[in-house]
Scaffold this active site. Structure first.
Site, PDB file in Angstrom:
ATOM      1  N   THR A 184      -6.174  61.368 -32.879  1.00 31.62           N
ATOM      2  CA  THR A 184      -6.215  60.797 -34.225  1.00 31.62           C
ATOM      3  C   THR A 184      -7.156  61.570 -35.141  1.00 31.62           C
ATOM      4  OG1 THR A 184      -5.632  58.565 -33.491  1.00 31.62           O
ATOM      5  CG2 THR A 184      -6.859  58.736 -35.542  1.00 31.62           C
TER       6      THR A 184
ATOM      7  N   SER B 278      -4.206  62.413 -26.770  1.00 28.25           N
ATOM      8  CA  SER B 278      -4.789  62.228 -25.439  1.00 28.25           C
ATOM      9  C   SER B 278      -3.873  61.456 -24.504  1.00 28.25           C
ATOM     10  CB  SER B 278      -6.150  61.541 -25.535  1.00 28.25           C
ATOM     11  OG  SER B 278      -6.038  60.203 -25.963  1.00 28.25           O
TER      12      SER B 278
ATOM     13  N   THR C 279      -8.430  58.905 -28.566  1.00 25.34           N
ATOM     14  CA  THR C 279      -9.133  57.798 -27.908  1.00 25.34           C
ATOM     15  C   THR C 279      -8.349  57.182 -26.752  1.00 25.34           C
ATOM     16  OG1 THR C 279      -8.222  56.144 -29.435  1.00 25.34           O
ATOM     17  CG2 THR C 279     -10.304  57.193 -30.061  1.00 25.34           C
ATOM     18  N   ASP C 280      -7.043  57.456 -26.670  1.00 20.38           N
ATOM     19  CA  ASP C 280      -6.205  56.745 -25.691  1.00 20.38           C
ATOM     20  C   ASP C 280      -6.700  56.908 -24.264  1.00 20.38           C
ATOM     21  OD1 ASP C 280      -4.661  55.895 -27.759  1.00 20.38           O
ATOM     22  OD2 ASP C 280      -2.853  57.008 -27.209  1.00 20.38           O
TER      23      ASP C 280
END
Length: 339
Positions: free
Chosen positions: A14, A57, A86-87
């Site tokens: 992101t 990610s 962030t995943d």
């Protein structure tokens, strides 16, 4: 006074998105773009920016993180900052922590709000990550701190941090231990040093692991009235559906539904099967409850106790052990340090 040399490695996520013609956010920004968005960085560090990939990610692989660790080892810098999505940050950060034993800070950061939204957090998180990597207390204790995650002005140990919300800006927390430090004004305020005994044990067993053959690990979540059909399918397949190990996200202090227990015991005989708390953390019980699906029975039957590791992190650790060629006694020793 010479400024610290910080190497920024960008993977995507992101933090590195930009809108396409339809307004949907797509990967596209590189490390130079991220650094350029934070002019203040040049006042606190000599920045070297490198784009490693432009991948979300959710699509990263173990192989890519092993390659990233090799790249980090080869760098001559006073600190490393990795930007990504962030995943899977809670998993990739932990894997880097297992693979890297450096005297300089290594910080992973990301963003929850994309650059097209009002008040995107990516620039602030990158600035905070660089501040952490240049901070004297952090640099002095870099080896003791290990790989760190910096999000929303808090510093977390990579071994403990979790993504606890899918969309909120304050999506990350270390629910068991709390943050290592906080950023206030232009300062890093130390709060604690992490307990690293389990990481040290794992690194000792893993040795100087070179990227070996990928060793897929199944993640099996136990829930109300789970019959174990997926495990039956794995056991019935000659190649175990390609899996070399399994992590069982167990109930409570280390329990499984009685109707699935026999199948899980057979699974443990076929491959390393690690029990981890589906609650997300906290040391498991070892000797309290009796019965066929209790922690006493499961441990006696050969299931490996994963201790306080979240199932996602237990999967990362087991894959790393298998990739390194560790035998069953060595794997048991690695995981025992987490309980």
């Amino acid at each position: 006074m010479t400024k610290p040399r910080i190497h920024v490695l960008a993977l995507g996520g992101t933090i590195a998105t930009r809108p396409d013609a339809a307004g949907a956010m797509q990967m596209g920004l590189g490390a130079d773009d991220l650094v350029a968005a934070v002019p203040t960085l040049g006042k606190i560090a000599e920045i070297e920016a490198e784009t490693v990939s432009r991948v979300g990610s959710h699509s990263l692989s173990f192989d890519q993180i092993h390659a990233l660790a090799s790249r980090i080892r080869a760098l001559e810098a006073d600190g490393i900052v990795v930007t990504q999505g962030t995943d899977t940050l809670e998993e990739t950060g932990f894997l880097l922590d297992l693979l890297l034993d450096l005297d300089v800070p290594v910080v992973v950061t990301a963003a929850m709000r994309n650059p097209a939204l009002t008040s995107p957090d990516g620039p602030g998180n990158l600035l905070a990550a660089v501040r952490v990597a240049t901070d004297p207390w952090v640099r002095t204790h870099a080896k003791a701190l290990g790989v760190m995650a910096v999000m929303l002005d808090e510093v977390y140990a990579a071994a403990d941090v979790l993504k606890v919300h899918p969309t909120r800006i304050n999506a990350f927390a270390s629910t068991q231990t709390g943050p290592l430090a906080a950023l206030v004004e232009d300062r890093v305020v130390p709060l604690s040093l992490p307990v690293r005994d389990a990481i040290v044990t794992a690194r000792r067993r893993l040795g100087n692991t070179v990227p070996g053959k990928a060793s897929p690990v199944a993640l099996l979540w136990m829930a109300l009235d789970e019959p174990g059909g997926l495990v039956e399918a794995m056991l019935a397949a000659p190649d175990r559906l390609g899996y070399r190990g399994a992590v069982i996200a167990a109930m409570g202090g280390g329990h499984t539904p009685e109707r699935a227990t026999d199948i899980l015991v057979r699974l443990a005989a076929a491959m390393p099967a690690v029990v981890s708390p589906r609650a997300g953390g906290g040391p498991l019980l070892e000797k309290t409850y009796g019965g066929p699906s209790s922690e006493i029975a499961l441990r006696k039957a050969g299931l490996i106790w994963g201790g306080r590791l979240h199932p996602l992190k237990a999967r990362v650790l087991l894959e790393t052990c298998l990739r390194a060629g560790l035998d069953r006694p060595a794997i048991i020793d690695v995981f025992a340090a987490w309980n």
